[in-house]
Design a protein around this motif. Structure first.
Motif, short mmCIF file in Angstrom:
data_model
loop_
_atom_site.label_atom_id
_atom_site.label_comp_id
_atom_site.label_asym_id
_atom_site.label_seq_id
_atom_site.Cartn_x
_atom_site.Cartn_y
_atom_site.Cartn_z
N ALA A 1 -37.48 3.50 4.04
CA ALA A 1 -38.21 3.52 5.26
C ALA A 1 -38.18 2.21 6.00
N LEU A 2 -38.08 1.20 5.23
CA LEU A 2 -37.98 -0.18 5.94
C LEU A 2 -36.68 -0.31 6.59
N SER A 3 -35.57 0.05 6.02
CA SER A 3 -34.49 0.14 6.51
C SER A 3 -34.10 0.74 7.79
N LEU A 4 -34.87 2.18 7.79
CA LEU A 4 -34.66 2.82 8.99
C LEU A 4 -35.51 2.20 9.93
N ALA A 5 -36.69 1.54 9.71
CA ALA A 5 -37.31 0.89 10.81
C ALA A 5 -36.81 -0.22 11.33
N LEU A 6 -36.17 -1.19 10.52
CA LEU A 6 -35.33 -2.31 10.90
C LEU A 6 -34.05 -1.83 11.85
N THR A 7 -33.50 -0.84 11.42
CA THR A 7 -32.35 -0.32 12.25
C THR A 7 -32.90 0.11 13.52
N PHE A 8 -33.80 0.92 13.96
CA PHE A 8 -34.29 1.16 15.14
C PHE A 8 -34.89 0.17 15.85
N THR A 9 -35.27 -0.86 15.09
CA THR A 9 -35.70 -2.12 15.85
C THR A 9 -34.74 -2.87 16.58
N ALA A 10 -33.59 -3.10 15.77
CA ALA A 10 -32.41 -3.68 16.24
C ALA A 10 -31.83 -2.88 17.29
N VAL B 1 -34.56 -11.15 25.92
CA VAL B 1 -34.64 -10.23 24.95
C VAL B 1 -35.97 -9.72 24.63
N ASP B 2 -36.28 -8.34 24.94
CA ASP B 2 -37.48 -7.72 24.43
C ASP B 2 -37.16 -6.75 23.56
N GLY B 3 -37.85 -7.01 22.32
CA GLY B 3 -37.56 -5.88 21.36
C GLY B 3 -38.71 -5.05 21.37
N PRO B 4 -38.55 -3.96 20.52
CA PRO B 4 -39.62 -2.94 20.73
C PRO B 4 -40.72 -3.50 19.58
N ASP B 5 -41.86 -2.90 19.80
CA ASP B 5 -43.15 -3.37 19.21
C ASP B 5 -43.23 -2.19 17.91
N VAL B 6 -43.26 -2.51 16.61
CA VAL B 6 -43.10 -1.73 15.43
C VAL B 6 -44.39 -2.15 14.72
N ASP B 7 -45.35 -1.17 14.40
CA ASP B 7 -46.07 -1.64 13.34
C ASP B 7 -45.97 -0.68 12.31
N VAL B 8 -45.84 -1.38 10.91
CA VAL B 8 -45.69 -0.55 9.64
C VAL B 8 -46.71 -1.23 8.93
N SER B 9 -47.62 -0.12 8.16
CA SER B 9 -48.64 -0.23 7.48
C SER B 9 -48.74 0.49 6.12
N MET B 10 -49.14 0.22 4.96
CA MET B 10 -49.09 0.88 3.90
C MET B 10 -50.81 1.37 3.76
N GLU B 11 -50.98 2.57 3.27
CA GLU B 11 -52.38 2.84 2.91
C GLU B 11 -52.18 3.93 1.69
N GLU B 12 -53.27 4.06 0.78
CA GLU B 12 -53.39 4.84 -0.40
C GLU B 12 -54.05 6.09 -0.02
N SER B 13 -53.26 7.08 -0.32
CA SER B 13 -54.05 8.43 -0.05
C SER B 13 -54.06 9.00 -1.62
N GLU B 14 -55.14 9.86 -1.87
CA GLU B 14 -55.07 10.40 -2.91
C GLU B 14 -54.55 12.12 -2.98
N VAL B 15 -53.78 12.20 -3.53
CA VAL B 15 -53.10 13.83 -3.50
C VAL B 15 -52.85 14.23 -4.87
N THR B 16 -52.87 15.63 -4.92
CA THR B 16 -52.85 16.23 -6.04
C THR B 16 -51.36 16.74 -6.13
N THR B 17 -50.75 16.18 -7.42
CA THR B 17 -49.24 16.53 -7.52
C THR B 17 -49.11 17.33 -8.88
N PRO B 18 -48.13 18.00 -9.09
CA PRO B 18 -48.03 18.60 -10.32
C PRO B 18 -47.10 17.82 -11.31
N ASP B 19 -47.53 18.08 -12.60
CA ASP B 19 -46.74 17.39 -13.63
C ASP B 19 -45.58 18.11 -14.07
N VAL B 20 -44.64 17.78 -13.70
CA VAL B 20 -43.12 18.76 -13.87
C VAL B 20 -42.40 17.79 -14.82
#
Length: 92
Positions: free
Chosen positions: A9-18, A50-69
């Motif tokens: 995700a970070l490399s994709l965001a940096l690619t689109f920024t550049a 040079v005007d680059g795009p404005d990109v905001d990236v943040s992380m947030e914790e979410s609680e989800v139910t996942t199967p144990d497989v």
């Protein structure tokens, strides 16, 4: 798995920024004028705004139910998408 997803995700965001930068030349370049004694106008390099795009990236914790497989891993060759991005021209 989480680190791989995060790095992807970070490399994709940096690619689109550049790629998404808008570069406008604001001054032409000029070669120096020289005398025989090497004194004179030093010339100038072109200037760019040079005007680059404005990109905001943040992380947030979410609680989800996942199967144990339990998964048995096998190596396979599969088809994956190939994404090409074509930006619109600056001629508006």
């Amino acid at each position: 798995m989480t680190k791989t997803l995060l790095y992807s995700a970070l490399s994709l965001a940096l690619t689109f920024t550049a790629v998404g930068c808008d570069v406008d030349q604001v001054r032409d370049g000029k070669l120096p004028t020289l005398d025989v004694d090497a004194s004179g106008d030093p010339g100038q390099l072109p200037s760019y705004d040079v005007d680059g795009p404005d990109v905001d990236v943040s992380m947030e914790e979410s609680e989800v139910t996942t199967p144990d497989v339990d998964v048995e891993m096998k190596e396979k060759t599969i088809s994956t998408p190939d994404v090409d991005v074509t930006l619109p021209s600056d001629n508006e």
